[in-house]
Scaffold this motif. Sequence first.
Motif, PDB file in Angstrom:
ATOM      1  N   ASP A  69       0.835  -1.196   0.000  1.00 46.08           N
ATOM      2  CA  ASP A  69       0.000   0.000   0.000  1.00 46.08           C
ATOM      3  C   ASP A  69       0.876   1.256   0.000  1.00 46.08           C
ATOM      4  OD1 ASP A  69      -1.561   2.255   1.554  1.00 46.08           O
ATOM      5  OD2 ASP A  69      -3.075   0.859   0.792  1.00 46.08           O
ATOM      6  N   VAL A  70       0.557   2.206  -0.901  1.00 48.03           N
ATOM      7  CA  VAL A  70       1.432   3.373  -1.075  1.00 48.03           C
ATOM      8  C   VAL A  70       1.344   4.353   0.088  1.00 48.03           C
ATOM      9  CG1 VAL A  70       1.362   3.196  -3.590  1.00 48.03           C
ATOM     10  CG2 VAL A  70      -0.291   4.665  -2.419  1.00 48.03           C
ATOM     11  N   VAL A  71       0.324   4.238   0.927  1.00 46.55           N
ATOM     12  CA  VAL A  71       0.204   5.119   2.094  1.00 46.55           C
ATOM     13  C   VAL A  71       0.646   4.398   3.354  1.00 46.55           C
ATOM     14  CG1 VAL A  71      -1.402   6.435   3.536  1.00 46.55           C
ATOM     15  CG2 VAL A  71      -1.620   6.518   1.041  1.00 46.55           C
ATOM     16  N   GLU A  72       0.102   3.224   3.595  1.00 51.28           N
ATOM     17  CA  GLU A  72       0.377   2.512   4.843  1.00 51.28           C
ATOM     18  C   GLU A  72       1.719   1.800   4.848  1.00 51.28           C
ATOM     19  OE1 GLU A  72      -2.913  -0.087   5.332  1.00 51.28           O
ATOM     20  OE2 GLU A  72      -4.376   1.535   5.606  1.00 51.28           O
ATOM     21  N   GLN A  73       2.273   1.522   3.656  1.00 48.90           N
ATOM     22  CA  GLN A  73       3.542   0.782   3.579  1.00 48.90           C
ATOM     23  C   GLN A  73       4.532   1.522   2.655  1.00 48.90           C
ATOM     24  OE1 GLN A  73       1.343  -2.778   2.252  1.00 48.90           O
ATOM     25  NE2 GLN A  73       2.277  -3.869   3.984  1.00 48.90           N
TER      26      GLN A  73
END
Length: 316
Positions: A69-73
């Motif tokens: 995930d580009v936000v969470e990871q």
Amino acid sequence: MTDDLAIEATGLVKSYGKVKVLAGVDLRVASGTVFSLLGPNGAGKTTTVRILATLLRPDAGRARVAGHDVVEQRRLVRSRISLTGQYAAVDDLQTGAENLRMMARLSGLSRAGARRRAAELLERFDLTTAANRAAGTYSGGMRRRLDLAAGLVAQPAVIFLDEPTTGLDLPSRQAMWEVITGLVDSGVTVFLTTQYLEEADLLADRIAVVDHGRVVAEGSPAELKRRFGDQRLDLDLDDLTTWRAVVEHLGARVVRSDPDRLTVGVTTDGSAAHVRAVLDEIDPHHSAVRRFSLHSATLDDVFLSLTGTTKEPARA
């Protein structure tokens, strides 16, 4: 996200103040392919790239790149990607080899490992003979290849190329095309934005066209040309008076016109019957049309159909 997708985005939204740049972008990019994002100035291409590369947070929607995930990871995404922009980000005072060894060390390789990786990349990008020259003495094409090589030090799964050939001459662009093809052959997924439509036509397995922050069409280059780019019948007319009369008569069917050259382009299905019908319609006495030619659809024609422009400006 399935294993065969390198990138998956759903409903990406991004606004700057009251200006909505992305209005719900959905993308699916297969692993080991070249995917090209095209669109006119302000369509949202660069914003999309920046979100997928974790440089911007979307206001809404989700995206996964290389399985993360580009936000969470963000950290995990960044460990699997590389981003190369329009301008080469290399240290002009260091040699080509020093630039690559520095990037390799920053990526965690040992001194010996950094030397080996730099040598591999210099050979791969045809920079071995210039390895010990300062990067500031490189030509534009060489600098761009060095920049791309630096982005590959950590062996990314996905590489974002944001207009990588802008400003290069044709031989340098062709050299970059060979490099991009080689990346895909080695299993890397390439996400490409470009202002050269023929570049996307040549390289991309699939293309998405964005306009006003939305994906307005997606498919292979051949599919897009078949769906949105009619064939064109070009007519060379006898004189300016005839040219004006033909343009007025054909009206909205005219897709290209040039009064200086006395030419008119009109859509056609390409059949002999339709071509004959058009010629008989505008030139029943066989005296107005000097020559005619039939052209297959190009991505320029697709752009004209989808966005109202035939040329993609330099930035988005």
